[in-house]
Design an enzyme around this catalytic site. Structure first.
Site, PDB file in Angstrom:
ATOM      1  CD  GLU A  75      36.711  34.558   1.880  1.00 49.24           C
ATOM      2  OE1 GLU A  75      36.805  35.794   1.677  1.00 49.24           O
ATOM      3  OE2 GLU A  75      37.617  33.908   2.432  1.00 49.24           O
TER       4      GLU A  75
ATOM      5  CB  CYS B 264      31.555  40.308  -2.455  1.00 53.94           C
ATOM      6  SG  CYS B 264      32.864  39.242  -3.093  1.00 53.94           S
TER       7      CYS B 264
ATOM      8  CB  ALA C 158      23.045  39.921   7.946  1.00 54.66           C
ATOM      9  CB  VAL C 159      23.759  35.114   5.993  1.00 54.22           C
ATOM     10  CG1 VAL C 159      23.682  33.591   5.980  1.00 54.22           C
ATOM     11  CG2 VAL C 159      22.435  35.705   5.518  1.00 54.22           C
ATOM     12  N   GLY C 160      26.530  35.672   7.672  1.00 56.59           N
ATOM     13  CA  GLY C 160      27.804  35.181   8.192  1.00 56.59           C
ATOM     14  C   GLY C 160      27.779  35.033   9.703  1.00 56.59           C
TER      15      GLY C 160
ATOM     16  N   GLY D 240      28.849  35.146   1.367  1.00 52.09           N
ATOM     17  CA  GLY D 240      27.580  35.863   1.367  1.00 52.09           C
ATOM     18  C   GLY D 240      27.666  37.145   2.184  1.00 52.09           C
TER      19      GLY D 240
END
Length: 526
Positions: free
Chosen positions: A219, A253, A200-202, A197
């Site tokens: 990733e 991505c 930011a969420v990583g 994803g």
């Protein structure tokens, strides 16, 4: 809207606990068991291709060819890879001891599963990005919680239904939901977390994992540039950049995020690129069956906002928006400034392509380095010295030269009509043997093939000694003496003379050969 039932928080707790108990029984460790589950996963996808096509079309209007090459083929190929190679990958590795003291001992590496792992999939390739890492986790012998993306709701609902019919629910479980459910999942202790994803969420995932000292594979993405050098064939370059930008409507991505083009060749690029889009999608791409849609109205509004609020550049073509159809036209914007915080602030993740002109290649390299390392770097050039110059002075997760996307997936398919039958014909264009992963802001770790196995495996170092020769072992026991220390050093530290011989073995070997030849020569003369 798909009928996607979210998993209750109580069920999440029960699932994690149950999987831990069942993993501890050793159920997932047997190679035959792993192979059977991988075969079942293969069957799940292969037997339900048409239903998967329908779900992906409902979620993103994904063309059948893109659904096959981007979602279905990678999963099938990964399953077949592990069915063919699992015995080899899981085999214990015998190690040659470096210390003479251990020369008679058993030294080996055992490849053990990590335990109960969490895989969080992504909506843009909801089949591939959920099931490809799942294959690796199963192959490595883990129990798995698979969190599907609720954004691609139709595909998530279908996979949830199929999953219960094909895979063992006692050790592999699907969880559905949004922020609340994902947040709940992340409070539990897992032995590894695999997330695909945004950066930011990583960061949120990594922070949650750190509380349990859990390892992660992230990733992510970033602003992946395409650098065009002055010598590039502009027609071929335009075709391949267009493919890498508008595949899945730019929702990928590794899409080309922006183009760095020599100022002297911008007009050539615009002309060639415009011709390509017209050739592929016609005068109005909205009516093309080969052009996908944004996954949601929210994503349409975000991309529309980028176009409307940009701080630089002019639209060459595109810019059209239809919220009801989730349509954003293929859009090319030139004269973009690198410091445009709207177009160049974050990854675009949609069908908008900014073009930035540069004068010297070093200028383009400097611009690339101003951003965090991207997931992929694209270079278009006929001259190896220019390609090398870009690669030697930049960082990225991966590189693809004179093409786009092809370093990442499995096969590309065409549909042919033979005797009124529709047949999919595939050939290996996309390379799945390479590691796929980012660096820094674009990711942590990599996967695909044996690297997926490694990502979900612990290399367990094993030394097995015999209960013999204890009188020799006493040298390491207290009370310590200078004599014992000297003896230990002899066994454990390489002598400087040996180091010298190793470092100069080439010249020493040559000198020895010369001496031998000289001796032979003198003997013949005697």
């Amino acid at each position: 809207m798909a009928d996607l039932q979210y998993t209750s928080l109580d069920s999440i707790q029960d699932a994690v606990t149950s999987l831990r108990v069942n993993f501890d029984t050793g159920k997932t460790r047997g190679l035959d068991y792993r192979k059977f589950q991988i075969q079942q996963l293969y069957n799940m996808v292969a037997h339900n291709e048409e239903r998967i096509y329908e779900a992906l079309a409902k979620d993103m209007n994904k063309p059948r060819s893109e659904a096959m090459s981007g979602d279905i083929a990678p999963v099938l190929e990964e399953c077949l890879y592990f069915l063919d190679n699992l015995d080899r990958l899981a085999k214990e590795e015998k190690i040659k001891p470096r210390l003479a003291l251990n020369s008679r001992e058993i030294v080996k590496v055992r490849r053990d599963p990590l335990g109960v792992v969490l895989i969080i999939g992504c909506w843009n390739y909801p089949v591939q990005l959920s099931l490809v890492p799942l294959v690796g986790a199963i192959a490595a012998g883990n129990a798995v919680v698979l969190k599907l993306s609720e954004v691609a709701a139709h595909t998530a609902a279908l996979l949830t239904d199929l999953f219960t019919r094909y895979l063992d629910q006692t050790v592999y479980r699907i969880v559905n939901g949004a922020v609340e459910e994902t947040t709940s999942l992340l409070t539990h202790h897992f032995d590894h977390i695999f997330y695909t994803g945004s950066p930011a969420v990583g960061k949120i995932v990594m922070n949650a994992a750190a509380k349990h000292l859990t390892g992660v594979t992230l990733e992510l993405g970033g602003k992946s540039p395409a650098v065009i050098t002055p010598d590039a064939d502009m027609k071929i370059t335009a075709n391949r950049i267009a493919f890498g930008k508008f595949y899945n409507c730019g929702q990928i991505c590794i899409a080309v995020d922006y183009v760095l083009c020599p100022a002297s060749r911008v007009d050539d690029f615009v002309k060639a690129f415009s011709a390509t889009i017209k050739e592929w999608f016609g005068e109005n791409p909205k009516h093309s069956k080969d052009y996908a849609r944004m996954v949601s109205v929210r994503h349409v509004d975000r991309i529309a906002g980028l176009i409307e609020n940009r701080q630089s550049g002019g639209i060459v073509f595109g810019g059209d928006v239809d919220r009801d159809e989730r349509y954003i036209a293929p859009t090319l914007i030139t004269d973009v400034k690198f410091n445009d915080q709207v177009l160049m602030g974050d990854e675009i993740f949609g069908p908008v392509l900014p073009v930035i002109a540069y004068n010297e290649l070093d200028e383009a390299i400097t611009l690339i380095k101003k951003n965090p390392p991207p997931l992929v770097l694209y270079v278009f050039s006929k001259k190896q010295k220019l390609i090398d110059r870009v690669l030697e002075n930049t960082q990225s997760g991966g590189v693809c030269v004179n093409d786009t996307l092809m370093h990442q997936a499995g096969k590309f398919f065409w549909e042919l009509k033979i005797k009124k039958r529709l047949i999919s014909v595939g050939f290996p264009l996309l390379e799945y043997s390479l590691p796929f992963g980012g660096i820094g802001n674009s990711g942590v770790g990599n996967y695909h093939g044996h690297r997926s196995f490694n990502a979900f495996t612990h290399e367990r170092a094993i030394m097995q000694k015999k209960q013999q020769l204890e009188f020799l072992m006493k040298v390491r026991y207290p009370p310590y003496t200078s004599g014992n220390l000297s003896l230990l050093r002899t066994f454990m530290v390489t002598h400087p003379y040996v180091v010298y011989l190793k470092q100069n073995k080439g010249p020493i070997r040559a000198a020895m050969i010369l001496i031998i030849l000289l001796i032979l020569y003198l003997k013949r003369r005697a």
